[in-house]
Design a protein around this motif. Structure first.
Motif, PDB file in Angstrom:
ATOM      1  N   GLN A  71      -0.263   8.773   2.957  1.00 25.05           N
ATOM      2  CA  GLN A  71       0.031   7.602   1.875  1.00 25.05           C
ATOM      3  C   GLN A  71       1.259   7.898   1.265  1.00 25.05           C
ATOM      4  O   GLN A  71       1.383   9.273   0.997  1.00 25.05           O
ATOM      5  CB  GLN A  71      -1.043   7.234   0.812  1.00 25.05           C
ATOM      6  N   ASP A  72       2.222   7.215   0.759  1.00 28.08           N
ATOM      7  CA  ASP A  72       3.386   7.283  -0.106  1.00 28.08           C
ATOM      8  C   ASP A  72       3.125   7.779  -1.457  1.00 28.08           C
ATOM      9  O   ASP A  72       1.716   7.568  -1.854  1.00 28.08           O
ATOM     10  CB  ASP A  72       4.377   6.405   0.352  1.00 28.08           C
ATOM     11  N   CYS A  73       4.148   7.971  -2.351  1.00 32.36           N
ATOM     12  CA  CYS A  73       3.755   8.015  -3.748  1.00 32.36           C
ATOM     13  C   CYS A  73       3.330   7.045  -4.458  1.00 32.36           C
ATOM     14  O   CYS A  73       2.872   7.127  -5.469  1.00 32.36           O
ATOM     15  CB  CYS A  73       5.140   8.779  -4.275  1.00 32.36           C
ATOM     16  N   ARG A  82       0.529   3.666  -0.748  1.00 32.99           N
ATOM     17  CA  ARG A  82       0.573   2.769   0.416  1.00 32.99           C
ATOM     18  C   ARG A  82       0.467   3.694   1.579  1.00 32.99           C
ATOM     19  O   ARG A  82       1.052   4.609   1.944  1.00 32.99           O
ATOM     20  CB  ARG A  82       1.991   1.865   0.544  1.00 32.99           C
ATOM     21  N   PHE A  83      -0.443   3.052   2.671  1.00 35.70           N
ATOM     22  CA  PHE A  83      -0.748   3.805   3.862  1.00 35.70           C
ATOM     23  C   PHE A  83       0.779   3.718   4.768  1.00 35.70           C
ATOM     24  O   PHE A  83       1.095   2.815   4.862  1.00 35.70           O
ATOM     25  CB  PHE A  83      -1.937   2.956   4.626  1.00 35.70           C
ATOM     26  N   GLY A 105       0.935  -0.168   4.648  1.00 35.40           N
ATOM     27  CA  GLY A 105       1.822  -0.946   3.776  1.00 35.40           C
ATOM     28  C   GLY A 105       0.937  -1.030   2.717  1.00 35.40           C
ATOM     29  O   GLY A 105       1.272  -1.654   1.465  1.00 35.40           O
ATOM     30  N   LYS A 106      -0.588  -1.058   2.678  1.00 35.90           N
ATOM     31  CA  LYS A 106      -1.470  -1.485   1.583  1.00 35.90           C
ATOM     32  C   LYS A 106      -2.230  -0.046   0.927  1.00 35.90           C
ATOM     33  O   LYS A 106      -1.822   1.151   1.303  1.00 35.90           O
ATOM     34  CB  LYS A 106      -2.652  -2.327   2.310  1.00 35.90           C
ATOM     35  N   THR A 107      -2.932  -0.503  -0.031  1.00 41.20           N
ATOM     36  CA  THR A 107      -3.678   0.514  -0.699  1.00 41.20           C
ATOM     37  C   THR A 107      -5.151   0.500  -0.385  1.00 41.20           C
ATOM     38  O   THR A 107      -5.511  -0.599   0.103  1.00 41.20           O
ATOM     39  CB  THR A 107      -3.489   0.923  -2.144  1.00 41.20           C
ATOM     40  N   GLU A 108      -5.842   1.126  -0.869  1.00 40.21           N
ATOM     41  CA  GLU A 108      -7.495   1.204  -0.803  1.00 40.21           C
ATOM     42  C   GLU A 108      -8.106  -0.174  -1.392  1.00 40.21           C
ATOM     43  O   GLU A 108      -9.009  -0.811  -1.202  1.00 40.21           O
ATOM     44  CB  GLU A 108      -8.026   2.415  -1.664  1.00 40.21           C
ATOM     45  N   THR A 142       0.643  11.934  -0.175  1.00 38.42           N
ATOM     46  CA  THR A 142      -0.592  12.594   0.119  1.00 38.42           C
ATOM     47  C   THR A 142      -1.147  12.225   1.495  1.00 38.42           C
ATOM     48  O   THR A 142      -0.953  11.270   2.048  1.00 38.42           O
ATOM     49  CB  THR A 142      -1.455  12.366  -1.226  1.00 38.42           C
ATOM     50  N   ILE A 143      -1.804  13.515   1.695  1.00 41.10           N
ATOM     51  CA  ILE A 143      -2.680  13.345   3.093  1.00 41.10           C
ATOM     52  C   ILE A 143      -4.021  13.668   2.995  1.00 41.10           C
ATOM     53  O   ILE A 143      -4.483  14.584   2.105  1.00 41.10           O
ATOM     54  CB  ILE A 143      -2.126  14.232   4.000  1.00 41.10           C
TER      55      ILE A 143
END
Length: 608
Positions: free
Chosen positions: A294-296, A299-300, A320-323, A382-383
């Motif tokens: 996911q970016d900062c 977003r996936f 492009g989405k989040t949890e 982050t991974i």
């Protein structure tokens, strides 16, 4: 001399840059020649008063006396131009009967004197038409020499550029015979220029490319088109390398190929990296646990199939989405906080979370989230690797329930047995009283063992987190507590001013087990224990030395190697095993040695 070649594209009567230097000694002839030059718009008159050694001209017209005066200067200038293959023509005008300037005392033509200096000799008087065409002829020769010089300069520049290029370049004839290779070709292939010239590119054939590949290659370049493809070649030492190859035909004025120029870029590392990446991607896809990048902003950027299965969304829907798109809001908010922690602190964090999905009622994940750095070394996201521990947590909960029930019942029963044993001992004497006291002591020992088992079970199931701890404060506290509990023991501490390590929050319990073990199992009424803490750069060391009978071999294995629990046979073993677990989870090591003259030394080392 300086010749303005940039403005001298086509010397001759049609060129504005054609500069004529007249050097006739007769005033009348000089005036006529000057007027003739000035009557041509395409010619520029160079003043006869200029120094011949530095005058800028394209053609010089002179007579015999001028040749005698300026011959050596003109010869010197011509020799300099010969090195560049550029002609600086001179037209010598002589009276028909006067050849003394170009003859020797034997009456022969002096080639060495004249034709190294002048390019054509004409008898005077000369008609304007003849002067016109002879001048044009000389200027055409100069134009051709300049064109040749430009081509030679271009060729030299090409060779310099090719030799300095970081990519392999080679040139072949139409039949594929190699005519030129640069230094990069030698370095890439291992073949020296002398070994490659006269050979064909087949010398690099690795056997990895099919005949159809080479058929398509030759059909393309023979038809006048450029070929661009990857190829697997073989070096002189038989090692294989991958290259991206561009082959272009060199055309003549009729549009027909006359040579081929090939450029190779070594892409071996890139190809190997791509293969590794494909393997890694395959591994990630095969893993049954969700893995995501996911970016900062959370977003996936990359997800595997396991996450797709849990969320019930396709990869395209997730990217492009989040949890928040597929998870309950409370869990998504907790995960977001963990992401920010990783981005801020730039180190991995571990946490457990039980989100709700649309495809399953609930699941529990043990997640490790790492910082992800881009090519520039800056953090770009982050991974996360999420392990589904739903079943494991259920079993741990069941284990804890069973542990609490058994421990509660066992402790209560042992306490009851101890109370009855005390009554029996008080009401009787002799062997009966002695046996009752043994029963009471055994019940107490069993209760201590149960308590140690509780601590171990709690540690294994809860696995307390790590943090930076102050060893000096912990060691001082433990030494004080053990001294208060066992006042007959002599416990001394040698501690530095400060000593910090990264360890589990239960590290204090490990020190308690070690010190209490040294005191309780001593065979002396006043046991002595020396504690020494050394704070060194990169690691810290704790020594616990006693003067007791020594640690039995079985207990040594428990302490230093974590011998399996089924091999433990008494309560001290459980305490030492707990100490080993805590130190190991704190990235420390435990070693044992004999004390002099008697006793044991337990040493623990931690990374600072």
């Amino acid at each position: 001399m300086t010749v303005r070649q940039g403005s001298f594209d086509e010397p001759g009567p049609d060129s504005e840059a054609t500069r004529i230097l007249p050097l006739l000694t007769g005033d009348g002839d000089q005036r006529l020649l000057v007027n003739w030059v000035e009557s041509h718009e395409v010619y520029t008159l160079v003043s006869p008063d200029e120094q011949v050694s530095s005058a800028d001209f394209d053609c010089c017209i002179l007579d015999g006396d001028a040749l005698k005066t300026h011959g050596e200067t003109l010869r010197e200038r011509e020799r300099k131009r010969e090195a560049e293959s550029v002609l600086l023509p001179c037209l010598l005008l002589l009276p028909e009967a006067d050849i003394s300037v170009i003859s020797t005392d034997q009456g022969e033509i002096a080639d060495g004197v004249v034709f190294e200096t002048v390019d054509e000799v004409v008898s005077m008087p000369i008609k304007k038409a003849e002067l016109e065409w002879r001048t044009k002829a000389l200027l055409r020769l100069r134009s051709q020499s300049l064109k040749l010089d430009r081509k030679q300069q271009q060729l030299r520049k090409f060779k310099q550029a090719a030799d300095a290029a970081g990519h392999a370049i080679y040139i072949t004839a139409l039949d594929g015979t190699i005519e030129y290779v640069n230094h990069a070709f030698e370095e890439m292939t291992g073949y020296a220029s002398s070994e490659a010239l006269g050979e064909t590119p087949q010398m690099l054939d690795s056997g990895e490319m099919s005949p159809a590949y080479f058929d398509r290659l030759w059909d393309t370049i023979s038809g006048g088109e450029v070929w661009k493809e990857e190829i697997i070649n073989q070096r002189k030492d038989n090692s294989v390398y991958h290259a991206f190859q561009t082959i272009a035909p060199v055309m003549n004025e009729h549009g027909e190929p006359i040579k081929f120029v090939a450029l190779q870029s070594d892409i071996t590392q890139r190809v190997e990296a791509e293969h590794r990446l494909e393997r890694f991607k395959d591994i990630v896809e095969r893993v049954g646990d969700p893995i995501m990048l996911q970016d900062c902003d959370g977003r996936f950027c990359l997800v595997n199939e396991a996450l797709v299965e849990y969320t019930g969304h396709t990869k395209q829907e997730l990217l492009g989405k989040t949890e928040y798109a597929f998870m309950d809001e409370e869990s998504a908010a907790r995960i977001e906080a963990r992401k920010q922690q990783v981005l801020t602190q730039e180190h991995a964090v571990q946490y457990t979370i039980s989100p709700s999905f649309s495809t399953v009622e609930s699941a529990t994940f043990s997640t490790i989230r790492y910082p992800y750095y881009g090519e520039e070394g800056t953090i770009e996201g982050t991974i996360a690797i999420c392990r589904d521990i739903t079943g494991l947590q259920t079993r741990e909960n069941q284990l804890q329930v069973i542990d609490r029930v058994l421990r509660h019942n066992l402790r209560n029963n042992m306490t009851t047995i101890g109370m009855f044993a005390e009554k029996i001992a008080a009401a009787n004497s002799g062997e009966t009283a002695t046996d009752a006291e043994r029963i009471h002591a055994t019940s107490q020992r069993i209760n201590r063992t149960v308590e140690k088992e509780r601590k171990i079970t709690k540690f294994l199931t809860e696995q307390p987190g790590e943090r930076t701890v102050d060893l000096v404060t912990i060691v001082e506290s433990v030494c004080g507590r053990i001294s208060d509990k066992y006042p007959a023991a002599n416990i001394s501490c040698d501690l530095p001013d400060a000593c910090a390590v990264h360890a589990t929050s239960t590290l204090e319990q490990a020190f308690i087990e070690l010190l209490e073990n040294a005191v309780v199992h001593s065979d002396k009424k006043e046991p002595s224990v020396e504690v020494q803490l050394l704070a060194n750069s990169g690691n810290s060391t704790l020594h616990v030395a006693d003067d007791g009978p020594g640690i039995p071999e079985m207990d040594r294995k428990v302490l230093t190697h974590g011998t399996a629990i089924e091999q433990l046979y008494h309560g001290s073993g459980l305490g030492l095993w707990l100490a080993h677990l805590i130190v190991t989870y704190s990235d420390g090591t435990v070693t044992f040695s004999e004390n002099e003259p008697r006793g044991s030394v337990v040493t623990i080392q931690f990374l600072s």
